[in-house]
Design a protein around this motif. Sequence first.
Motif, PDB file in Angstrom:
ATOM      1  N   LEU A  77      31.640  32.377  33.243  1.00  9.90           N
ATOM      2  CA  LEU A  77      32.369  32.979  32.206  1.00  9.90           C
ATOM      3  C   LEU A  77      33.937  33.290  32.261  1.00  9.90           C
ATOM      4  CD1 LEU A  77      30.036  36.001  31.361  1.00  9.90           C
ATOM      5  CD2 LEU A  77      30.342  34.124  29.955  1.00  9.90           C
ATOM      6  N   LEU A  78      34.662  33.015  33.448  1.00 15.49           N
ATOM      7  CA  LEU A  78      35.943  33.058  33.532  1.00 15.49           C
ATOM      8  C   LEU A  78      36.784  32.317  32.550  1.00 15.49           C
ATOM      9  CD1 LEU A  78      36.345  33.344  37.423  1.00 15.49           C
ATOM     10  CD2 LEU A  78      36.277  35.248  35.782  1.00 15.49           C
ATOM     11  N   ASP A  79      36.305  31.055  32.203  1.00 10.63           N
ATOM     12  CA  ASP A  79      37.122  30.018  31.370  1.00 10.63           C
ATOM     13  C   ASP A  79      37.121  30.569  29.916  1.00 10.63           C
ATOM     14  OD1 ASP A  79      37.942  28.193  33.006  1.00 10.63           O
ATOM     15  OD2 ASP A  79      35.864  27.214  33.509  1.00 10.63           O
ATOM     16  N   HIS A  80      36.254  31.638  29.847  1.00 11.54           N
ATOM     17  CA  HIS A  80      36.120  32.082  28.138  1.00 11.54           C
ATOM     18  C   HIS A  80      36.787  33.377  27.788  1.00 11.54           C
ATOM     19  CE1 HIS A  80      32.780  29.485  26.967  1.00 11.54           C
ATOM     20  NE2 HIS A  80      32.678  29.353  28.351  1.00 11.54           N
ATOM     21  N   GLN A  81      37.435  33.822  29.118  1.00  9.69           N
ATOM     22  CA  GLN A  81      38.228  35.211  29.059  1.00  9.69           C
ATOM     23  C   GLN A  81      39.776  35.045  29.132  1.00  9.69           C
ATOM     24  OE1 GLN A  81      36.698  37.137  32.527  1.00  9.69           O
ATOM     25  NE2 GLN A  81      34.741  36.793  32.021  1.00  9.69           N
ATOM     26  N   PRO A  82      40.419  36.193  28.638  1.00 11.08           N
ATOM     27  CA  PRO A  82      41.722  36.144  28.590  1.00 11.08           C
ATOM     28  C   PRO A  82      42.377  36.072  29.997  1.00 11.08           C
ATOM     29  CG  PRO A  82      40.905  38.056  27.275  1.00 11.08           C
ATOM     30  CD  PRO A  82      39.815  37.379  27.763  1.00 11.08           C
ATOM     31  N   ARG A  84      44.943  35.996  33.297  1.00 11.31           N
ATOM     32  CA  ARG A  84      46.211  36.373  33.981  1.00 11.31           C
ATOM     33  C   ARG A  84      47.175  35.222  33.934  1.00 11.31           C
ATOM     34  NH1 ARG A  84      42.964  39.992  37.889  1.00 11.31           N
ATOM     35  NH2 ARG A  84      42.812  42.050  36.513  1.00 11.31           N
ATOM     36  N   ASN A  85      48.241  35.319  34.018  1.00 11.36           N
ATOM     37  CA  ASN A  85      49.470  34.350  34.243  1.00 11.36           C
ATOM     38  C   ASN A  85      49.384  33.408  35.128  1.00 11.36           C
ATOM     39  OD1 ASN A  85      50.469  35.174  31.775  1.00 11.36           O
ATOM     40  ND2 ASN A  85      51.991  36.380  32.922  1.00 11.36           N
ATOM     41  N   ASP A  86      48.514  33.711  36.447  1.00 15.49           N
ATOM     42  CA  ASP A  86      48.428  33.052  37.603  1.00 15.49           C
ATOM     43  C   ASP A  86      47.064  32.330  37.784  1.00 15.49           C
ATOM     44  OD1 ASP A  86      47.097  35.445  38.137  1.00 15.49           O
ATOM     45  OD2 ASP A  86      47.861  35.607  40.145  1.00 15.49           O
ATOM     46  N   TRP A 178      30.458  41.978  38.716  1.00 13.17           N
ATOM     47  CA  TRP A 178      31.138  41.461  39.880  1.00 13.17           C
ATOM     48  C   TRP A 178      32.565  40.877  39.693  1.00 13.17           C
ATOM     49  CZ3 TRP A 178      31.885  35.901  41.223  1.00 13.17           C
ATOM     50  CH2 TRP A 178      32.315  35.910  42.479  1.00 13.17           C
ATOM     51  N   ARG A 179      32.965  40.223  38.573  1.00 14.58           N
ATOM     52  CA  ARG A 179      34.057  39.797  38.365  1.00 14.58           C
ATOM     53  C   ARG A 179      34.511  39.616  36.914  1.00 14.58           C
ATOM     54  NH1 ARG A 179      36.912  34.580  41.563  1.00 14.58           N
ATOM     55  NH2 ARG A 179      39.006  34.925  40.353  1.00 14.58           N
ATOM     56  N   ARG A 180      35.898  39.953  36.344  1.00 15.65           N
ATOM     57  CA  ARG A 180      36.315  39.585  35.313  1.00 15.65           C
ATOM     58  C   ARG A 180      37.645  39.344  35.412  1.00 15.65           C
ATOM     59  NH1 ARG A 180      31.876  39.210  34.294  1.00 15.65           N
ATOM     60  NH2 ARG A 180      30.687  40.154  32.188  1.00 15.65           N
ATOM     61  N   ARG A 181      38.257  38.486  34.533  1.00 14.00           N
ATOM     62  CA  ARG A 181      39.899  38.236  34.505  1.00 14.00           C
ATOM     63  C   ARG A 181      40.779  39.187  34.038  1.00 14.00           C
ATOM     64  NH1 ARG A 181      40.983  31.827  32.401  1.00 14.00           N
ATOM     65  NH2 ARG A 181      40.941  31.042  34.278  1.00 14.00           N
ATOM     66  N   TYR A 182      40.103  40.172  32.968  1.00 17.88           N
ATOM     67  CA  TYR A 182      41.053  40.834  32.136  1.00 17.88           C
ATOM     68  C   TYR A 182      40.834  42.344  32.550  1.00 17.88           C
ATOM     69  CZ  TYR A 182      36.835  41.272  29.801  1.00 17.88           C
ATOM     70  OH  TYR A 182      35.499  41.520  29.281  1.00 17.88           O
ATOM     71  N   ARG A 183      40.198  42.839  33.483  1.00 18.03           N
ATOM     72  CA  ARG A 183      40.002  43.841  33.821  1.00 18.03           C
ATOM     73  C   ARG A 183      39.207  44.328  35.106  1.00 18.03           C
ATOM     74  NH1 ARG A 183      35.973  46.219  29.119  1.00 18.03           N
ATOM     75  NH2 ARG A 183      36.333  48.280  30.102  1.00 18.03           N
ATOM     76  N   ARG A 184      39.313  45.605  35.633  1.00 21.11           N
ATOM     77  CA  ARG A 184      38.586  45.861  36.944  1.00 21.11           C
ATOM     78  C   ARG A 184      37.014  45.875  36.728  1.00 21.11           C
ATOM     79  NH1 ARG A 184      39.022  51.660  40.162  1.00 21.11           N
ATOM     80  NH2 ARG A 184      37.614  51.043  41.914  1.00 21.11           N
ATOM     81  N   ALA A 185      36.334  45.260  37.833  1.00 18.48           N
ATOM     82  CA  ALA A 185      35.088  45.213  37.745  1.00 18.48           C
ATOM     83  C   ALA A 185      34.527  45.956  38.847  1.00 18.48           C
ATOM     84  CB  ALA A 185      34.318  43.845  37.834  1.00 18.48           C
ATOM     85  N   VAL A 186      33.343  46.805  38.823  1.00 18.99           N
ATOM     86  CA  VAL A 186      32.752  47.775  39.763  1.00 18.99           C
ATOM     87  C   VAL A 186      31.393  47.386  39.980  1.00 18.99           C
ATOM     88  CG1 VAL A 186      32.320  50.259  40.545  1.00 18.99           C
ATOM     89  CG2 VAL A 186      34.418  49.590  39.091  1.00 18.99           C
ATOM     90  N   ASP A 187      31.201  46.894  41.158  1.00 17.35           N
ATOM     91  CA  ASP A 187      29.685  46.230  41.344  1.00 17.35           C
ATOM     92  C   ASP A 187      29.418  46.620  42.951  1.00 17.35           C
ATOM     93  OD1 ASP A 187      27.974  43.807  40.755  1.00 17.35           O
ATOM     94  OD2 ASP A 187      28.168  43.905  42.721  1.00 17.35           O
TER      95      ASP A 187
END
Length: 265
Positions: A77-82, A84-86, A178-187
């Motif tokens: 899903l990371l390729d589908h998310q807003p 971060r610049n880096d 577990w992981r998102r590009r655009y916000r904190r995740a809590v797992d």
Amino acid sequence: MFDKGALHAVRFGLVDAAYDYDGDDWAGDVLAPWLRERPSFVATVRRVGAPDMHAAPLAAEDSWALYALSRVVDLLLLDHQPARNDEAAWVGPGAYGALADAFGGWWPHGAAYHPFLHEIVEVVPADDPAEPPSVVREWWPGFLCNALLVTRGGVTVRAGAEVLDPAVAAGSPLYFTWRRRYRRAVDLSHGWGSNSQWRTGFRRDYLADGAFHYNVDGAGRPDDHWDGLTPAEVADLVRYRAGTLVDRGGDAWPFDTRVRDRATI
């Protein structure tokens, strides 16, 4: 239900392979041969997705295997998310759709916004503060395997400030993730070592028997909660997996709570 070693097969054969891959066809080069060698894994996921499984317990090892699959989904899903610049692209946007198709995934395209179906990526403020959420953009579709929700669809919604606070609904910590590009995740895997983190259970949500069943393996009800939230606030944290009007931070504990609502789709 799963074959012995299913967790490790997913972890090393798909998750690690996503990190290590440097080609342009992950679905063809990695996913397709992995699936050809493990037809029983796909068949078992589909069995877990049967509607009556919402009322059936799942062995810890089986839940861990599903959790490993959810880690694959989060990476794809990371390729589908807003971004971060880096952050560079991962394995390409087509890989997620190929995974969903491999498991017979289906999705109610065009359905009205609902927290069972949709993860909020962005909120556009409406002029009317009481306007309910409506979908204005889809970042990625979710998918269900039979009645089991594998992942929600990511959407931008328009809503009034009395319904969704834009900063909170799109920026507060996202639980059961577990992981998102655009916000904190809590797992529940966060903070554990390289092996212990994989002994994390998968949150099972089902659309079955005319109801949305959230977190069916949770032992508690919203009114069992005791950390200062009302039962309604606890239930919403389970439904939305994040705050909507108030940022609850990353220390709330919705992981043990189950919720059941009448289905509206």
